[in-house]
Design an enzyme around this catalytic site. Structure first.
Site, PDB file in Angstrom:
ATOM      1  CB  CYS A  69      -2.103  -4.164   5.831  1.00  0.00           C
ATOM      2  SG  CYS A  69      -3.308  -2.802   5.963  1.00  0.00           S
TER       3      CYS A  69
ATOM      4  CE  LYS B 163     -14.890  12.971   6.372  1.00  0.00           C
ATOM      5  NZ  LYS B 163     -14.940  11.508   6.513  1.00  0.00           N
TER       6      LYS B 163
HETATM    7 ZN   LIG Z   1      -3.270  -1.686   3.927  1.00  0.00          ZN
END
Ligand SMILES: [Zn+2]
Length: 500
Positions: free
Chosen positions: A125, A299
């Site tokens: 990631c 949001k």
């Molecule tokens: Zn991540």
């Protein structure tokens, strides 16, 4: 006793948000409390500035990573100041002194034979700057934290022999059941270790934005190792000419969020053992703040509580109080602006602020502006007797929410005391002047005691109130309910928490 406490350092690829504020405030309460007790405290916070996400974000903006890091680190520094956080140093992992000590420590890990070169392939990631193991990857090959697609990465890395520390970590967890707090996170870390440790990447070859590997300059250290070492490196240069390592190492508490548990509870102690450094006493893991609807703040859901908005509307002390009061430290909790307003109005303005204004006003009116120098109410005093010791015990276990609850019970007790004694009636009848003086002396004394204990939570308001009570001393030893009213002259006080 020395007390060294740290927050995690914030990754500068994002804007500061409420979670950052929460971690800093809770750590600050613990640091301020220990200073109040006269302990030798060092409190560290700062920013984590290396790694791929920063390099990528800078490239997108067409600027150098250093420029992006400088700009964003400034925002975190500003937040720390606006929160009245009393850190002793603010570390940036781009500080050259930090980088030099990272190289020295990891060079020692290398020389001790705990690293080797190999090929790493796995799911990565980019936002976490971390490879994910199979059992933590979400369906659809997504990051469990960011829910974004993982990428398949393969590269030549230096590896850290984490697997060879299996037994050391098992022993650490067996011998130190409070190494990770609270308990459920200790269990989580322990089961991760028990499932069998695998070696981890120590360096990245494709990246240049990081600390160079001294024995292989084509590599930079994996950002996590560089970042973890901030807790150590800061003490080598925060006070030039002073040996802070001798005074403060190892840390008493690393306060972190649960998303970085593995790094602090597994990688970090192994790395320290490899570098022949002492281990921290505790890693304290706080929970996540959720939107008022109990869902992750975002949001798009419109459930984000912006710390700056709360600061502007209600003030710094109110935000600090609210976060320590509303979310049990160590657990997840929902927060929202309506709950802030409710706590502000009912507790800060009515229960505490009003108690302060009334007490000072009555002393002005009935005893000529002086706290009566007479014996205080021994029965009321009993209810405050054990309070400081209780608060200290609870804060030694890093539980600022419970400690605040104990203090607040006494704030409420004082409000009941006002109603029970009804000083205005004592004054009207004029028949029992002694009882009136005892009542006002006791109220002022109780108010002073709770205010000393609230000082780590709300430094600004409590200083004002202690000043108005003519007893500015905020050290912990002054949190004892005295047998006599102080005789001090009180000063008029503007409302501590004005109506909004
Ligand atoms: Zn991540």
């Amino acid at each position: 006793m020395s007390f060294y406490i740290t927050t995690a350092i914030d990754y500068v690829n994002a804007q500061p948000h409420l979670g950052h504020a929460y971690e800093k405030i809770s750590t600050d309460v613990l640091a301020r409390h220990m200073r109040q007790r006269g302990e030798d405290v060092f409190f560290l916070t700062g920013t984590d500035e290396h790694g791929e996400p920063i390099a990528d974000a800078a490239r997108e903006e067409g600027i150098e990573p250093r420029e992006l890091a400088d700009r964003n680190a400034g925002r975190f520094k500003d937040l720390v100041e606006r929160l009245d956080v009393s850190n002793d140093f603010f570390i940036r992992t781009t500080d050259p002194q930090h980088e030099a000590v990272v190289q020295e420590v990891l060079g020692r890990v290398h020389d001790n034979g705990h690293v080797y070169k190999g090929i790493y392939e796995g799911w990565y990631c980019p936002r976490c700057a971390d490879f994910k193991v199979e059992n933590e990857i979400l369906e659809g090959n997504l990051c469990p934290i960011h829910e974004i697609p993982l990428t398949r990465e393969s590269e030549e890395n230096w590896f850290f022999r984490l697997s060879s520390f299996q037994r050391d970590l098992e022993r650490l967890y067996a011998e130190q059941p409070d190494f990770v707090m609270p308990r459920h996170h200790y269990n989580e870390a322990r089961s991760f270790i028990n499932s069998g440790l695998q070696d981890v990447s120590l360096s990245r070859a494709k990246l240049s934005w990081g600390v160079r590997v001294p024995w292989d300059p084509d590599h930079v250290f994996y950002v996590w190792f560089d970042a973890l070492l901030n807790y150590y490196t800061a003490l080598t240069y925060a006070r030039p000419g002073e040996d802070l390592l001798a005074r403060f190492w190892p840390a008493t508490y690393h306060v972190i969020g649960k998303d970085i548990l593995k790094f602090h509870a597994v990688f970090w102690p192994a790395l320290l053992i490899a570098a022949e450094l002492e281990l921290p006493q505790h890693v304290f893991v706080h929970g996540f703040l959720l939107g008022a609807d109990g869902r992750k703040m975002s949001k798009s859901l419109g459930n984000v509580l912006d710390p700056l908005e709360v600061l502007e509307q209600f003030g710094t002390d109110a935000l600090r109080f609210y976060l320590m009061r509303d979310v049990p430290f160590g657990a997840d909790g929902a927060v929202g602006i309506d709950a802030v307003r409710t706590r502000y109005e009912t507790e800060l303005a009515n229960e505490y602020g009003n108690l302060a204004s009334r007490t000072i006003a009555m002393i002005g009116r009935y005893t000529d502006g002086h706290i009566p120098d007479v014996a205080t109410d021994a029965t009321l005093a009993l209810e405050f007797d054990v309070l400081p010791a209780e608060v200290a015990t609870v804060l030694d276990r890093a539980d600022p929410t419970r400690a605040l609850d104990l203090i607040w019970n006494r704030v409420r007790r004082l409000n009941r005391y006002v109603e029970e004694r009804a000083p205005w009636e004592l004054a009207r009848s004029g028949a029992d002047a002694d009882r009136l003086r005892e009542t006002l002396a006791s109220l002022a004394e109780g108010l002073r005691v709770v205010t000393v204990l609230l000082h780590p939570y709300m430094p600004h308001s409590t200083e004002r109130l202690l000043g108005a009570l003519g007893s500015p001393e905020a050290e912990f030893r002054h949190a004892l309910f005295a047998e006599h009213g102080s005789g001090a002259r009180v000063e008029p006080l503007e409302p501590l928490f004005p109506k909004q």
